[in-house]
Design a protein around this motif. Structure first.
Motif, PDB file in Angstrom:
ATOM      1  N   LEU A 124       0.817  -1.218   0.000  1.00 20.44           N
ATOM      2  CA  LEU A 124       0.000   0.000   0.000  1.00 20.44           C
ATOM      3  C   LEU A 124       0.852   1.271   0.000  1.00 20.44           C
ATOM      4  O   LEU A 124       0.386   2.336  -0.416  1.00 20.44           O
ATOM      5  N   SER A 125       2.089   1.145   0.473  1.00 22.24           N
ATOM      6  CA  SER A 125       2.965   2.325   0.512  1.00 22.24           C
ATOM      7  C   SER A 125       3.640   2.593  -0.830  1.00 22.24           C
ATOM      8  O   SER A 125       4.316   3.612  -1.001  1.00 22.24           O
ATOM      9  N   VAL A 126       3.484   1.680  -1.768  1.00 23.79           N
ATOM     10  CA  VAL A 126       4.065   1.839  -3.105  1.00 23.79           C
ATOM     11  C   VAL A 126       2.946   2.217  -4.068  1.00 23.79           C
ATOM     12  O   VAL A 126       1.986   1.463  -4.245  1.00 23.79           O
ATOM     13  N   SER A 127       3.051   3.375  -4.661  1.00 29.20           N
ATOM     14  CA  SER A 127       2.009   3.853  -5.573  1.00 29.20           C
ATOM     15  C   SER A 127       2.014   3.053  -6.871  1.00 29.20           C
ATOM     16  O   SER A 127       3.072   2.777  -7.450  1.00 29.20           O
ATOM     17  N   HIS A 128       0.803   2.657  -7.294  1.00 30.67           N
ATOM     18  CA  HIS A 128       0.649   2.005  -8.597  1.00 30.67           C
ATOM     19  C   HIS A 128      -0.137   2.888  -9.555  1.00 30.67           C
ATOM     20  O   HIS A 128      -0.558   2.434 -10.628  1.00 30.67           O
ATOM     21  N   ASN A 129      -0.304   4.137  -9.135  1.00 30.23           N
ATOM     22  CA  ASN A 129      -0.879   5.145 -10.031  1.00 30.23           C
ATOM     23  C   ASN A 129       0.297   5.932 -10.606  1.00 30.23           C
ATOM     24  O   ASN A 129       0.626   7.027 -10.148  1.00 30.23           O
ATOM     25  N   ILE A 130       0.952   5.324 -11.598  1.00 32.48           N
ATOM     26  CA  ILE A 130       2.254   5.833 -12.046  1.00 32.48           C
ATOM     27  C   ILE A 130       2.246   6.165 -13.536  1.00 32.48           C
ATOM     28  O   ILE A 130       1.400   5.675 -14.291  1.00 32.48           O
ATOM     29  N   GLU A 131       3.254   6.937 -13.904  1.00 34.13           N
ATOM     30  CA  GLU A 131       3.453   7.300 -15.305  1.00 34.13           C
ATOM     31  C   GLU A 131       4.720   6.625 -15.820  1.00 34.13           C
ATOM     32  O   GLU A 131       5.353   5.842 -15.105  1.00 34.13           O
ATOM     33  N   GLU A 132       5.103   7.001 -17.016  1.00 32.55           N
ATOM     34  CA  GLU A 132       6.232   6.345 -17.684  1.00 32.55           C
ATOM     35  C   GLU A 132       7.517   6.462 -16.880  1.00 32.55           C
ATOM     36  O   GLU A 132       8.264   5.492 -16.731  1.00 32.55           O
ATOM     37  N   GLU A 133       7.795   7.646 -16.355  1.00 31.50           N
ATOM     38  CA  GLU A 133       9.048   7.864 -15.624  1.00 31.50           C
ATOM     39  C   GLU A 133       9.113   7.000 -14.372  1.00 31.50           C
ATOM     40  O   GLU A 133      10.138   6.365 -14.087  1.00 31.50           O
ATOM     41  N   GLU A 134       8.030   6.939 -13.626  1.00 33.82           N
ATOM     42  CA  GLU A 134       8.025   6.125 -12.404  1.00 33.82           C
ATOM     43  C   GLU A 134       8.087   4.634 -12.740  1.00 33.82           C
ATOM     44  O   GLU A 134       8.732   3.847 -12.018  1.00 33.82           O
ATOM     45  N   PHE A 135       7.445   4.275 -13.837  1.00 35.67           N
ATOM     46  CA  PHE A 135       7.474   2.863 -14.252  1.00 35.67           C
ATOM     47  C   PHE A 135       8.907   2.423 -14.553  1.00 35.67           C
ATOM     48  O   PHE A 135       9.337   1.331 -14.155  1.00 35.67           O
ATOM     49  N   ASN A 136       9.649   3.273 -15.272  1.00 35.28           N
ATOM     50  CA  ASN A 136      11.044   2.948 -15.578  1.00 35.28           C
ATOM     51  C   ASN A 136      11.896   2.911 -14.313  1.00 35.28           C
ATOM     52  O   ASN A 136      12.802   2.077 -14.179  1.00 35.28           O
ATOM     53  N   ARG A 178      -2.759   2.580 -16.023  1.00 32.40           N
ATOM     54  CA  ARG A 178      -2.468   1.507 -16.994  1.00 32.40           C
ATOM     55  C   ARG A 178      -1.097   0.918 -16.738  1.00 32.40           C
ATOM     56  O   ARG A 178      -0.930  -0.301 -16.685  1.00 32.40           O
ATOM     57  N   LEU A 179      -0.076   1.761 -16.529  1.00 36.10           N
ATOM     58  CA  LEU A 179       1.277   1.269 -16.241  1.00 36.10           C
ATOM     59  C   LEU A 179       1.370   0.664 -14.844  1.00 36.10           C
ATOM     60  O   LEU A 179       2.175  -0.247 -14.606  1.00 36.10           O
ATOM     61  N   GLY A 180       0.551   1.153 -13.927  1.00 35.95           N
ATOM     62  CA  GLY A 180       0.517   0.563 -12.591  1.00 35.95           C
ATOM     63  C   GLY A 180      -0.007  -0.861 -12.629  1.00 35.95           C
ATOM     64  O   GLY A 180       0.486  -1.744 -11.903  1.00 35.95           O
ATOM     65  N   GLY A 181      -0.983  -1.117 -13.515  1.00 36.09           N
ATOM     66  CA  GLY A 181      -1.469  -2.480 -13.706  1.00 36.09           C
ATOM     67  C   GLY A 181      -0.400  -3.373 -14.283  1.00 36.09           C
ATOM     68  O   GLY A 181      -0.256  -4.544 -13.896  1.00 36.09           O
TER      69      GLY A 181
END
Length: 585
Positions: free
Chosen positions: A428-440, A498-501
């Protein structure tokens, strides 16, 4: 006139021949009776001589422990030789079906000699007093007068040997008389056959030999049960666990004792005796020994600081009470946390080993009993009795497996869950509402799953070293079920882009790959719901779910309900609630 004289002469010659034949038969009969009487006299003399030699045997002689069994054996062998010698004579001069009379006469003499041997046996071995001592052992044990089980060991062995020799002799007698009757009854009526069978059963079942051996075996069963129970109690009291061993000494000791007692009963060749000892062994394992192991498991596995403290207090109070009763107190006796943990794991291994040993013992007994029945001891009724007794061993093995499952559940709730749940909550402390930069960035520096896997590995390494492979696999399976349950809860509390999924899908695959390597069981079915949740969270649009749902699902079987599918779809921040509601699932 000459013809008349010739006829008279023929009649006279025939009459004289007939008298001669009758005289010859009577002479042979008297001769056989005299020889039979001499044989009986010889049996009595030889039996008395053998008994006196047995009584004079030095206690250091290697056959001293079974000298009465040897004496009976010599008696039975002597009678068997007489039967084999006289059977051809009886069959030749008196025809078939007459051997019964001969053996009945010999059996009367046999019973007289058996009575003398058994009387000396009970006197010299103090058999009846030992039995009475065992009977009153429960009361006497309170006063510290309990009989030592080792004292019973040799006498129990001799009794089973005496019965085995008796059963072998009676089987020989039955076989000879039955064979003789069958020849004579080949043209006889059914009533005659049944009457002959009654004669045979009465001779074998009502003779003194059968009655006295039944009495001795009845005493034996009570004494053997006492021997087993007391020896098992000693094995439990002397239980130790060597360093590096998964099980303690009590498992091998207890099953050695049980196999010894059942094996001794089997050697008696008495089906009733064997069934009785199998039943007593089952009771000892199920009611006594299993309860001891169950108590150790119910003490619990100390995992949290509070549980350690609670267990330490309980252990200290129990020790102090025991020590005060004995007038001494040793603080070193208080069980440490590490010792308590090791004791719990060893107990689990012991329970699993007991379940396996019971099934191994059953297979061995099935083979031994089959061999005994094939030798002619017992019939169809005896086979059914043995099958019933042996089937009870399956139930006892299952009860040990149930106890093992109880222990694994305790271990999971006490040690695994308190450690695993906080690791999962970190999701829960790790965000999965992320964009490209966070995904990388997540790809380069994993924020959760790798550390979670490392924590799981550290958590399970202690159990892998202390548990048998079978139990460790079972524990891993329980841990996997716990992980999937708790992870599903935290996923439903999160939000995803989408990237969080896609990130969650990668995390799930890494977790499944790791758990697959640490167990031999299939675990993918446990992750079926989470895998389907990951599939939903990776959709590009809401309506794409229809490509996987219903008739379009192909071989995929959905574990999620329509309501749960909508709930997971709602976790995507970019999916509109209106679109989700419009879905026809």
């Amino acid at each position: 006139l000459s013809t008349f004289c010739l006829s008279q002469l023929i009649i006279e010659v025939f009459h004289n021949c007939l008298l001669f034949v009758l005289w010859s038969i009577c002479s042979l009969f008297q001769e056989d009776l005299g020889e039979l009487g001499a044989s009986s006299f010889q049996v009595a003399n030889k039996a008395e001589e053998n008994l006196q030699l047995a009584l004079q045997t030095d206690p250091t002689d290697r056959r001293y422990a079974v000298l009465f069994a040897d004496t009976l054996t010599l008696l039975f062998e002597g009678i068997a030789r007489i039967v084999e010698t006289h059977q051809p004579i009886v069959e030749t001069y008196y025809g078939p079906g007459r051997l019964y009379a001969l053996i009945k006469h010999l059996q009367a003499e046999c019973d007289q000699q058996v009575e003398k041997v058994v009387e000396k046996f009970t006197q010299q071995r103090d058999y009846r007093r030992q039995f009475q001592h065992v009977q009153s052992s429960t009361v006497r044990s309170l006063a510290g007068e309990k009989i030592e089980p080792r004292e019973l060991d040799p006498i129990l062995t001799e009794v089973t040997l005496m019965n085995a020799r008796s059963e072998l002799y009676l089987r020989f007698i039955r076989r000879r008389i039955t064979s003789d009757f069958e020849v004579g009854d080949s043209v006889a009526s059914e009533e005659v056959k049944q009457e002959h069978q009654k004669y045979l059963d009465k001779l074998l079942h009502n003779c003194f030999l059968s009655c006295v051996m039944q009495e001795l075996i009845g005493y034996y069963i009570t004494m053997e049960e006492y021997f087993m129970r007391e020896t098992v109690n000693k094995a439990v009291a002397m239980d130790t666990c060597e360093k590096g061993q998964l099980t303690s000494s009590v498992v091998d000791d207890v099953f050695y004792i049980v196999k010894k007692c059942i094996g001794r009963a089997l050697s008696s060749s008495s089906i009733d005796c064997l069934c009785a000892m199998i039943n007593h062994s089952i009771t000892e394992l199920e009611s006594e020994f299993r309860e001891i192991l169950g108590h150790r498991i119910r003490v619990g596995f100390p995992a949290t600081p509070f549980q350690d403290f609670q267990r330490g207090v309980t252990s200290a109070v129990s020790l102090m009470q025991s020590s005060l009763q004995q007038g001494k107190f040793d603080p070193k006796g208080i069980e440490s946390t590490d010792e308590a943990k090791q004791s719990f794991l060893v107990t689990l291994n012991n329970v699993e080993a007991c379940s396996e040993n019971i099934m191994t013992l059953k297979k061995t007994l099935e083979s031994d009993c089959s061999e005994l029945l094939s030798q002619g001891f017992g019939g169809e009724q005896a086979r059914l009795k043995l099958e019933s007794c042996l089937s009870d061993m399956d139930a006892v093995s299952s009860k040990f497996r149930d106890l093992l499952q109880e222990g694994l559940n305790e271990l999971t709730s006490s040690a695994v869950k308190p450690q695993v749940k906080p690791y999962i909550n970190l999701f829960l402390s790790v965000s999965h509402n992320i964009e490209e930069e966070e995904f990388n960035d997540y790809e380069a520096n994993d924020p959760w799953v790798q550390q979670f896997i490392l924590n799981l590995e550290q958590q399970m390494v202690e159990f892998k070293a202390g548990l048998s492979p079978v139990i460790y696999d079972s524990l891993t399976s329980l841990m996997t079920s716990l992980v999937t349950l708790e992870l599903e809860k935290v996923v439903l509390k999160s939000t995803f882009s989408r990237l969080g999924g896609l990130q969650f899908d990668k995390e799930l695959r890494s977790l499944i790959a790791y758990l697959t390597t640490v167990t031999t069981w299939t675990i993918r079915d446990k992750f079926a719901r989470l895998s389907q949740m990951a599939t939903i969270l990776n959709l590009e649009r809401v309506t794409e779910i229809l490509d996987y749902w219903g008739p379009n699902s192909g071989p995929l079987t959905w574990c999620l309900t329509p309501a749960e599918v909508r709930q997971v779809l709602a976790l995507r921040i970019d999916f509109r609630h209106e679109d989700i509601k419009r879905l026809r699932l």
